[in-house]
Design an enzyme around this catalytic site. Structure first.
Site, PDB file in Angstrom:
ATOM      1  N   ASP A  57       0.842  -1.188   0.000  1.00 25.75           N
ATOM      2  CA  ASP A  57       0.000   0.000   0.000  1.00 25.75           C
ATOM      3  C   ASP A  57       0.880   1.242   0.000  1.00 25.75           C
ATOM      4  O   ASP A  57       1.989   1.228   0.557  1.00 25.75           O
ATOM      5  CB  ASP A  57      -0.883   0.043   1.249  1.00 25.75           C
ATOM      6  CG  ASP A  57      -1.919  -1.058   1.288  1.00 25.75           C
ATOM      7  OD1 ASP A  57      -2.115  -1.724   0.248  1.00 25.75           O
ATOM      8  OD2 ASP A  57      -2.525  -1.248   2.349  1.00 25.75           O
ATOM      9  N   ALA A  58       0.379   2.323  -0.565  1.00 27.08           N
ATOM     10  CA  ALA A  58       1.147   3.563  -0.606  1.00 27.08           C
ATOM     11  C   ALA A  58       1.566   4.013   0.793  1.00 27.08           C
ATOM     12  O   ALA A  58       2.688   4.493   0.995  1.00 27.08           O
ATOM     13  CB  ALA A  58       0.333   4.656  -1.290  1.00 27.08           C
TER      14      ALA A  58
END
Length: 219
Positions: A57-58
């Protein structure tokens, strides 16, 4: 202009493992924002690579493996598929479980609304399982080690939230904070190059919450 390349936790002629910063997407998006893929020309100028071997995930920081050739990419994909690769995460959660270890087995389904998409626990979802172990506690939080048996999108975040202990700083499944998501891809072990193990340090904004739970960076 690109900022400096993130720290390299491991490097060979076949594989690079980056310490991905929180807030940096792995893929180039529709906007003009930066992503891990922007650094690919600095890692290899060959035509058959690099490629992302998996995703984060970012907002998750830590170990991210990149294949510099097609053959190690296929080998890593196979290792993730047959579970000979091992990924562990650290999370600091609100509250926490009473037991010291356990396993979450809840199917996850991607759902979309006008506000956007998210992953939800649903009987129609894909099988998803996460092992957890308590590494430390404070009066209000717990420091967990998570091992994802399956690699669903947002799995650690949704599973922790579904159990009643959302990860600190989770803007989608919990409550956002100024210090961001307290989720770290702590270690990655791969059956390549005679065995690869990389370990990522907790980012600065996550360290106070870890110390409150008993973490000591000197150990």
């Amino acid at each position: 202009m690109l900022p400096p390349l993130p720290s390299l936790l491991y490097q060979s002629n076949h594989v690079v493992i980056l310490d991905k910063p929180a807030g940096l997407p792995v893929h180039t998006g529709p906007g003009d924002g930066q992503s891990v893929e922007d650094w690919f020309p600095l890692l290899s100028r060959r035509k058959d690579g690099p490629w992302l071997a998996h995703r984060l995930d970012a907002d998750t920081s830590g170990c991210l493996a990149i294949a510099l050739r097609k053959q190690p990419l296929l080998a890593m994909q196979q290792a993730f598929a047959n579970k000979t690769a091992r990924k562990t995460y650290w999370a600091v959660v609100q509250g926490g479980p009473q037991a010291m270890s356990g396993r979450i087995d809840l199917p996850l389904l991607k759902t979309s609304t006008k506000a956007g998409w998210s992953m939800q626990v649903a009987e129609a979802g894909a099988p998803s399982a996460t092992k957890w172990r308590v590494l430390g506690r404070s009066k209000t939080t717990s420091w967990l080690e998570l091992e994802l048996e399956t690699g669903r999108t947002h799995q650690a975040r949704v599973h922790c939230a579904a159990m009643g202990w959302p990860i600190i700083g989770d803007a989608l499944y919990g409550t956002p904070t100024s210090t961001g998501l307290h989720l770290l891809a702590r270690s990655l072990t791969l059956p390549l190059d005679n065995g690869i193990t990389a370990t990522a340090p907790p980012r600065t904004d996550m360290q106070p919450a870890l110390r409150a739970c008993g973490w000591d960076e000197a150990l």
